[in-house]
Structures are given as C-alpha cells and as structure tokens.
Design a protein around this motif. Structure first.
Motif, PDB file in Angstrom:
ATOM      1  N   GLU A 128      -2.065  20.436 -28.155  1.00 33.46           N
ATOM      2  CA  GLU A 128      -0.736  20.847 -28.348  1.00 33.46           C
ATOM      3  C   GLU A 128       0.345  20.204 -26.757  1.00 33.46           C
ATOM      4  OE1 GLU A 128      -0.134  20.047 -31.331  1.00 33.46           O
ATOM      5  OE2 GLU A 128       2.296  19.460 -30.744  1.00 33.46           O
ATOM      6  N   LEU A 129      -0.420  20.777 -25.707  1.00 35.83           N
ATOM      7  CA  LEU A 129      -0.441  20.688 -24.123  1.00 35.83           C
ATOM      8  C   LEU A 129      -0.083  19.023 -24.018  1.00 35.83           C
ATOM      9  CD1 LEU A 129       1.310  22.222 -21.835  1.00 35.83           C
ATOM     10  CD2 LEU A 129      -1.170  22.849 -20.882  1.00 35.83           C
ATOM     11  N   ALA A 130      -1.410  18.351 -24.050  1.00 38.49           N
ATOM     12  CA  ALA A 130      -1.713  17.119 -23.980  1.00 38.49           C
ATOM     13  C   ALA A 130      -0.688  16.432 -24.462  1.00 38.49           C
ATOM     14  CB  ALA A 130      -2.433  16.923 -24.300  1.00 38.49           C
ATOM     15  N   ARG A 131      -0.602  16.639 -25.717  1.00 34.92           N
ATOM     16  CA  ARG A 131       1.191  16.079 -25.989  1.00 34.92           C
ATOM     17  C   ARG A 131       2.277  16.022 -25.766  1.00 34.92           C
ATOM     18  NH1 ARG A 131      -1.970  15.803 -31.597  1.00 34.92           N
ATOM     19  NH2 ARG A 131      -1.275  18.154 -31.305  1.00 34.92           N
ATOM     20  N   SER A 132       2.472  17.323 -25.780  1.00 36.18           N
ATOM     21  CA  SER A 132       3.750  18.057 -24.943  1.00 36.18           C
ATOM     22  C   SER A 132       3.814  16.671 -23.761  1.00 36.18           C
ATOM     23  CB  SER A 132       3.949  18.761 -24.583  1.00 36.18           C
ATOM     24  OG  SER A 132       4.477  19.050 -23.902  1.00 36.18           O
ATOM     25  N   ASN A 161       6.771  16.232 -24.971  1.00 37.52           N
ATOM     26  CA  ASN A 161       7.574  16.977 -26.536  1.00 37.52           C
ATOM     27  C   ASN A 161       7.891  18.748 -25.910  1.00 37.52           C
ATOM     28  OD1 ASN A 161       7.343  14.806 -28.708  1.00 37.52           O
ATOM     29  ND2 ASN A 161       5.582  15.842 -29.085  1.00 37.52           N
ATOM     30  N   ALA A 162       8.600  19.701 -26.233  1.00 37.18           N
ATOM     31  CA  ALA A 162       8.658  20.410 -25.783  1.00 37.18           C
ATOM     32  C   ALA A 162       7.664  21.487 -26.431  1.00 37.18           C
ATOM     33  CB  ALA A 162      10.495  21.156 -26.503  1.00 37.18           C
ATOM     34  N   LEU A 163       6.909  22.529 -26.536  1.00 34.09           N
ATOM     35  CA  LEU A 163       6.285  23.478 -26.096  1.00 34.09           C
ATOM     36  C   LEU A 163       6.341  24.382 -26.008  1.00 34.09           C
ATOM     37  CD1 LEU A 163       4.054  24.390 -27.893  1.00 34.09           C
ATOM     38  CD2 LEU A 163       2.564  22.976 -25.842  1.00 34.09           C
ATOM     39  N   ALA A 164       6.570  25.580 -26.687  1.00 36.54           N
ATOM     40  CA  ALA A 164       6.618  26.870 -26.561  1.00 36.54           C
ATOM     41  C   ALA A 164       5.595  27.838 -26.736  1.00 36.54           C
ATOM     42  CB  ALA A 164       7.768  27.420 -26.605  1.00 36.54           C
ATOM     43  N   VAL A 165       5.184  28.662 -25.674  1.00 38.14           N
ATOM     44  CA  VAL A 165       4.152  29.855 -26.700  1.00 38.14           C
ATOM     45  C   VAL A 165       4.654  31.151 -25.879  1.00 38.14           C
ATOM     46  CG1 VAL A 165       1.975  30.468 -25.635  1.00 38.14           C
ATOM     47  CG2 VAL A 165       2.272  28.156 -25.385  1.00 38.14           C
ATOM     48  N   ALA A 166       4.204  31.604 -27.129  1.00 37.09           N
ATOM     49  CA  ALA A 166       4.838  33.274 -26.990  1.00 37.09           C
ATOM     50  C   ALA A 166       3.104  34.353 -27.233  1.00 37.09           C
ATOM     51  CB  ALA A 166       5.322  33.891 -28.418  1.00 37.09           C
ATOM     52  N   ILE A 167       3.165  35.672 -26.600  1.00 35.04           N
ATOM     53  CA  ILE A 167       2.416  36.605 -26.641  1.00 35.04           C
ATOM     54  C   ILE A 167       3.067  38.383 -27.185  1.00 35.04           C
ATOM     55  CG2 ILE A 167       0.730  38.103 -25.780  1.00 35.04           C
ATOM     56  CD1 ILE A 167       0.299  36.137 -23.424  1.00 35.04           C
TER      57      ILE A 167
END
Ligand SMILES: Nc1nc2c(ncn2[C@@H]2O[C@H](COP(=O)(O)OP(=O)(O)OP(=O)(O)O)[C@@H](O)[C@H]2O)c(=O)[nH]1
Length: 522
Positions: A372-376, A381-387
């Motif tokens: 997904e990061l590669a696509r972003s 594209n925006a991409l958010a990651v949460a823990i």
C-alpha cells in the motif's frame, strides 16, 4: 477449517464401477448381435465359395456322364445296323453267331454298359456280348420285359427295370432290328445301377430318374428314396419299376437357423446342414445328377459366435473399462488438484492470520502495508497508519485471568473490524498491540476515525461470565511521507502511541513526519 475436505477416496471409483456395469450391460447385447452377424456373413462367404466350386465340379461330372450316356443310348441303333448281327440273324451258323458275339463283346467294352443282347422276335436271347461266359443269358426268354415287348410293338428308347433272372436294377436301351419293313429282332443294352455307381468316386453324388426317385447313390440309405418335389407314383408302378411297394422320401427340409446361410437343408435325424445341388444335361433329360454334401463345419457356428462374442464383447468391455477408469482417474486428479489449491489457500490464510483473533498477523500486515505504501508513493495517495494499544491490559489479565484477557483482545478486533472500511486492514503486531492501515486517508480523516474508535471503546465493553468489563485504548498514528518506509512510518505511529500513553492514555496522538519529508495529499 480442515485442511482437506473429507471426501471418501473410493467414492468416485464406486460410481465408475456402477457406470461401467451399466455400459457393459448395454454393450453385451450389441456385442452378441455383432458376433452373430459376423459369424453369419463369414458362413455365407464360405458356403458361397463351396457352392461355386461344387457347382463347377457337378457340371464337369454331368457333362462327362452325358457323353458316356449318349454313346450308350445310340449303341442299340449301331447294333441293329451291324452287318455281323444281321448276318447272324439271317443265317445263324456257328461262325456267324461267333462273329456277331465277338463284335458285341468289342462294342460293350467301348460303352459304360454291362451286357448287349440281340433278342429274336420270339423273345429268346440269341446273341450276347457275354455269350462265352458261364453267366450268360443266351437261350433265355425275355418276352415279358418291357424293353422287348414294347419295342417289338414299334416303341424304342430307355426303360428302367429289374433283371428277370438276376434281379439287378438297371437301365435298358433297345431298338427294333429291321430288315426292310420287317422287324426281325430287338437290340438291347443294359447298364446296371452298380455300374453307374462305379463311375462316380464322389460319395456325395446321386442320380434321380424322371420320377424324382434316387436310382444311384453310394450312400445306401438314400437309394430308392424320393427327392423333394418327386412325382406321386402309384404303388403298382412302384413295384413294377423299383421292386418296392412304397418309397420313402429322402427327408430333406430347408434349414432355418439364424446363423445359417439361406439355401441349405437338414436331413431327418441329423443336425448337420447339407448343400443340395442339381444339374441336368439335355442328353440325359430323364436323369438328373445331384450333389448332397454335408457341411459339418457349419455345426461349429454357435461355438464360433460364442468365440467372437468373447472377443468383441471382452475387448469392448475392456475398452469401456479403461476409458471409464481413465476419465474417473482424470476427474479424481482434477478434484485432488482443486482440493490441494483450496488447502494451500487455507494454509496461506492461516499463515497470514493471528491464531487468537483471526485478524491479520504481523507478517501479513507488514506485507500489505509495504504494497500500500508503494502504491501511495506511485500515485501520491494518502495513507495513514495507527497503533492501538489497550490501556492497563495487564490489570484485566491479573484481575480476571488470561482467558478473559483473550476475550478482551477479541472484543477489540470485533469492534475495530466493524468500524473500519473495506480497504482498511487491522493486524495484531504484538501481544495487546494492534496496527491499523487506513489507505486513501489523510491525517485529519484518520484523526476523525480514530477518535471515534477511541470513544467507542471508552463507552463500550465486553461481557465475561457475569462481568461487564470495559477498557480504553490509546492510539498513535502517522501519515505516510514521501521518504517513508514501513519501519519509519510504524516508528512514528509507535512514538505517537508512546506519547498518548505518556499523556494519560485514552487518547489519540499524531506522529508528525520530520520537517524535510513532504506529506502527499495531506
Ligand atoms: N490475555 C492475554 N494477554 C496478553 C496477550 N499478549 C500479551 N498479553 C498481556 O498484555 C499485558 C501488557 O502489559 P503492559 O505492557 O504492562 O501494558 P498495559 O498493562 O496494557 O499497560 P499500558 O500499556 O501501559 O497501558 C501483559 O500482561 C501481557 O501478558 C495475549 O495474547 N492474551
């Protein structure tokens, strides 16, 4: 979910056996019919072949016989015109009689006849080809015999009858001997049935007279029997001509078996089929040559049909069995392949899943995040990651036990999964630590989603036994920047989580990117 479907491995083969049995049951009658028509056409070919050769043979025999018969029938005329005979009749001196007898002896040698007689008008034999033999009938009287009596009245030709003295059956040919218009005697020649017999070496040949009665046959049982289509003869004529009051039919009936070629016969009391041929020559118009040939090889036709049936039926059944088994085997292989693919898929799913909660495990989460990061990066594209981390989870474990703690983890997964979009992904990346990937989501949107989530946990809880247990969560998140790899992205989210914990828990914190890194579509 089990790795393989529990299909019984023998079932496809049991089905194949049923199908094969039905196919073979349908095939066997067809094979029987095929073997019958094969046997019949082969028998027809053989019989046609034999018939063709035998007809040629019978024609040859008939024409050879006709030549000899013609000579026999013209002999009385030669005798009647012989100067030696006429001289002996006119002047019966010892010398003239001897000369005439000698002439008749020479003449009989050239024919198939047995005896020549010259009979005086009183019916006494005066000259004979066998005059010098002790058995001669010279001097005997024959005045009642038709071949003398009728000829004296002016008739001439062929007569069938029995010898007055010998009793032997035979054919008589006789003509009147004339001097001018006067009949001075009768010239007669006899051929015995035995002699005709000896002319033919082939036991299958028989001769019938104009009444359809067998007058010559090496097979004694056929002699004096009538052929199919024989004329009705009165008992008196039978006695006169054949010396028998009744004549039995030869007992030939047309053979009718499904395997036998047409045109064959059965003889009474015998199973063997017979070939019956007839041949007539113009010069033996009153006699017909026949051939009655047994064909014992045709008795084997049923056995031959059984043999062909075993061959055709067996090989057909074998071919059906092989094709059915092959198709079943191929189907089975295809099914096994499908099961293997399903099992592989299931194995992959299990390898990618967290064993307790069923959500993605760390391995899968990182793989998906990487993609997904590669696509972003590629499309901007925006991409958010949460823990997401449960606050004071240790206390739940310590207070209620590990299984209740497990139930809490499952509650978290259920709650988050119900709240996120289809393209989002939740993964368990540590004991009570979960990561959430939010594609196409800006920092602000992520904040909204995560705040809502936090609030849901704060307000909700899960039930364990009689207890209602609640917990809050702390969430740290980061938005993907151009220079990010998954480690740096997760590190920022982790640092934000740390900040949330430090900040008092039950809160959402953002991990900003270093100033140099630009954030796509923030
Ligand atoms: N029941 C259960 N407990 C787990 C599992 N994995 C980790 N834990 C527990 O989670 C707890 C984590 O404790 P801590 O790291 O001290 O954190 P915490 O108690 O949640 O406190 P904070 O994170 O600081 O709010 C430990 O007691 C672990 O044993 C699991 O699979 N099931």
């Amino acid at each position: 979910m089990p790795l393989m479907k529990s299909e019984h491995p023998r079932r496809p083969f049991a089905l194949a056996v049923v199908i094969l049995t039905l196919l073979i049951l349908a095939w066997l009658p067809a094979a029987w019919w095929l073997s019958g028509s094969l046997t019949r056409s082969e028998a027809q070919r053989n019989v046609d072949d034999i018939r063709g050769r035998r007809v040629e043979m019978l024609k040859l025999q008939t024409s050879g016989f006709a030549d000899r018969w013609r000579y026999l029938t013209t002999s009385p005329e030669i005798i009647a015109n012989s100067p030696a005979v006429l001289r002996a009749l006119a002047m019966p001196t010892h010398e003239h009689v001897n000369e005439a007898n000698h002439y008749l002896d020479m003449l009989i040698e050239r024919t198939i006849g047995d005896t020549i007689w010259v009979i005086s008008t009183e019916g006494r034999i005066v000259l004979a080809s066998d005059a010098d033999k002790p058995t001669t009938l010279v001097g005997r009287t024959l005045h009642d015999q038709p071949f003398f009596r009728d000829v004296l009245k002016g008739q001439s030709g062929q007569f069938f009858g029995h010898g007055l003295y010998t009793g032997q059956p035979g054919f008589y040919f006789s003509v009147p001997i004339r001097v001018g218009s006067d009949i001075v005697g009768v010239a007669a020649i006899k051929v015995r049935i035995d002699t005709l017999d000896a002319l033919f070496g082939d036991p299958s040949i028989l001769i019938s007279d104009q009444m359809g009665v067998v007058v010559m046959s090496k097979v004694r049982g056929l002699l004096w029997h009538t052929l199919p289509g024989a004329q009705a003869i009165s008992p008196s004529l039978q006695t006169l001509r054949y010396g028998k009051a009744s004549l039995e039919p030869i007992g030939l009936t047309p053979a009718s078996s499904p395997l036998l070629p047409a045109g064959l016969f059965h003889k009474a009391g015998s199973e063997t089929p017979y070939l019956f041929l007839s041949q007539r020559d113009g010069s033996t118009a009153r006699l017909t040559l026949h051939m009655l040939l047994p064909l014992p090889e045709l008795n084997r036709l049923p056995a031959q049909q059984r043999f062909y049936f075993a061959l055709i039926g067996g090989s057909g059944a074998l071919a059906l069995a092989l094709v059915t088994l092959l198709l079943t085997y191929l189907r089975h292989i295809k099914r096994l392949g499908r099961q293997l693919a399903d099992a592989n898929h299931e194995l992959q799913r299990q390898a990618d899943s967290d064993f307790l909660t069923g959500c993605a495990n760390r391995r899968k989460f990182e793989r998906m995040l990487e993609a997904e990061l590669a696509r972003s990066h590629r499309y901007g594209n925006a991409l958010a990651v949460a823990i997401i981390d449960i606050d004071f989870f240790k206390r739940i474990n310590d207070s209620y036990g590990h299984p209740v703690g497990d139930a809490g983890l499952m509650h978290l997964v259920r709650t988050v999964s119900a709240a996120i979009r289809e393209g989002d992904l939740l993964g368990r990346i540590g004991g009570e630590e979960f990561a959430l990937m939010l594609p196409q989501t800006s920092e602000q949107d992520a904040d909204t989603v995560l705040q809502r989530l936090r609030a849901v946990f704060e307000a909700g809880g899960f039930t364990a036994g009689e207890q209602r247990i609640g917990f809050t969560v702390s969430i740290g998140y980061a938005a993907a920047a151009e220079a990010d790899g998954i480690e740096s992205l997760l590190q920022r989210a982790d640092a934000a989580l740390y900040a949330a914990k430090q900040g008092g828990r039950n809160r959402v914190c953002f991990g900003a990117a270093p100033a140099a890194a630009a954030q796509p579509n923030a």
